[in-house]
Design an enzyme around this catalytic site. Sequence first.
Site, PDB file in Angstrom:
ATOM      1  N   ARG A 311       0.843  -1.205   0.000  1.00  0.00           N
ATOM      2  CA  ARG A 311       0.000   0.000   0.000  1.00  0.00           C
ATOM      3  C   ARG A 311       0.877   1.254   0.000  1.00  0.00           C
ATOM      4  NH1 ARG A 311      -4.883   2.606   1.934  1.00  0.00           N
ATOM      5  NH2 ARG A 311      -4.499   3.987   3.709  1.00  0.00           N
ATOM      6  N   HIS A 333      -7.475   8.338   3.745  1.00  0.00           N
ATOM      7  CA  HIS A 333      -6.953   8.920   4.979  1.00  0.00           C
ATOM      8  C   HIS A 333      -7.943   9.939   5.537  1.00  0.00           C
ATOM      9  CE1 HIS A 333      -2.475   8.034   3.825  1.00  0.00           C
ATOM     10  NE2 HIS A 333      -3.073   7.005   4.382  1.00  0.00           N
ATOM     11  N   TYR A 342       4.221  10.419   2.331  1.00  0.00           N
ATOM     12  CA  TYR A 342       4.658  10.215   0.953  1.00  0.00           C
ATOM     13  C   TYR A 342       5.351  11.452   0.388  1.00  0.00           C
ATOM     14  CZ  TYR A 342       1.584   6.533   2.198  1.00  0.00           C
ATOM     15  OH  TYR A 342       1.004   5.509   2.903  1.00  0.00           O
TER      16      TYR A 342
END
Length: 356
Positions: A311, A333, A342
């Site tokens: 993921r 999220h 990220y």
Amino acid sequence: MSIQKGKDRARLDEKLPTMPWFVQQYIEFKLPDLSPSTLLEYVRDYEIFFNWLIVEGISQAATMHEVTLLELESLRMEHVTSFRIYLTTYKEQTNSRITVSRKLSSLRSVFHYLSQIAEDENFYPLLKRNIMAKIEIKRVNKPKDTAAKLKGKLLEEEELGEFIDYVREDYAADVAENKQALYSHELNAVRDAAIVSLILNSGLRVSEVVNLNVEDIDLNNRLLYVFRKGNNDETFKTPVYFRERAKMDLEQYFTLRSTRYNAPKQEKGYFLAIKNGEKAGKRMTKRAMQQMILKYAKLFGKPALTIHKLRHSFATDYYLQNDIYKTKEQLGHASTETTEIYAHLTDKTMSEAIDK
């Protein structure tokens, strides 16, 4: 309601009668807002705390159910400090700082409810003195730190497709001399590749993959429907898109699902497995999927790769081509704060900022 949520709700209902009446009241107050899985974790944290109070003689109760509000009001800072030390030492494998913080947060939540929200018949707070309000719980899991731990442990760019191909075909060459492993791969390669491809091309959580039903997948529109974590509307499934590569892999698996896994008509689960000694396929478990990924990852040369890191791998790749808000929505999220991982993994925002 997802399968896991249903199990957790049943377990929560079993445990609640062992709790003091005021904790039962708090859980009922929180049920509309938090998932049964989250509340079950809260109750497990309270079990540890109340049992510790009894063993230490801080509470005179014989059982957790008999712990009183007055005993909670009488707690001192030294008691809380001792409990924190206990949390780091009471198991053979000690709790991490993150776990200790989460358990203390669970306690802060119920103490806050008792002192600020719940009232007695005279409209006074149930808890007159809240010792947990004095406890500062520092955040220990920052996105930047999480990103640092993940660096070098994820699949990058061309490796996403390579890993799917490895699961489908190339793994067989690495286990050619192991007849049992080779037979298992021949039986499950298409299914396993479909699972890997779906996560690497959509960013689904493993629980979301496990809970997928046949009716949840719209291959023509490259769309599926899942119960998202934190969304407690159990009548609504969130639509999630997946890439074209996953469509091909899912189509191949679905042509084999009924015959290869002898799927009973009443079995709704999308990904199936046949257990030893059984003839009909059943919904594949979370543990089975996790073990399956570890098996392939080890021989692929990425032993640190887990199903959740698949993921993360998708998310990092997706973020490079999209902004943080689209990435947040794709991953489900609750906050962009989580998605910041990220940004740190790719250094995208920092490099763009310095150019501007």
